[in-house]
Design a protein around this motif. Sequence first.
Motif: not given
Length: 241
Positions: A48-51, A159-161, A163-167, A187-190
């Motif tokens: 598990l990486s975390g978010i 395309l998957v984008i 960023g450090d934001r929960f949209v 999402e927040m990691e890919g």
Amino acid sequence: VGPIAIVSALHDELRAIDAGLQGRSLQRRAGRDFHVGRLQGHDVLLVLSGIGKVAAATTATLALEVFGARALLFTGVAGGLAADAQVGDVVVARELLQHDMDASPLFPRYEVPLTGRSRFAADPLLADALVAAAGEVLSQPHPALQRFGIGRVRCHQGLVISGDRFVSTAAESAALRAALPEALAVEMEGAAVAQVCHDSGRPFGVLRTLSDRADDAAHVDFPRFTAEVAAEFSRDIVCAA
Ligand code: ADE
């Protein structure tokens, strides 16, 4: 050759895959538990990486450089952006981009400075395998989806984008759609994992189930769907691939 690393941000996303791990041994590094074992005859590394992008990049780096992973698969949930990307649909990334990367005017918006690129391509063979596996799994009504009251779902690729934001507002997802019209999901990691794997020259794939539409209801849909559906979808598609 090293194991295949299978990484998720949250326990709910990896739970069902983790339940099938055999011959488990555990090593703790940088606050993360790396589970080494076998899954369907393959050497695997589950972690598990975390978010978020930093957590994902740290984890990917350890998986590749300390544990010698020969490939990395990130699996979990995402918010749907494309008009036809509905909750329960599966998205296989062909390319990834950090939507919050912006060093303009020094570099073009989204470009990772000094790399000359904004998009990082997933491994085509791994993506093909995930698409084929998703097609197989989604061709039958899935019990986890039925429990959630969702019927047939689709598999998208593109395309998957990240960023450090929960949209979590319709306004923000509309802005992302306007800026990046071909983005399927957020999402927040890919894209962070993509950059790390690119630096290390190791193949990677990103598989996402849509937990929400990245709109005003996202914070309600996300935890319910993640807990009830995402782990089983990840397991079924990863194990079929
Ligand atoms: N992962 C799942 N849903 C998401 C959203 N709406 N924004 C960012 N990451 C997500």
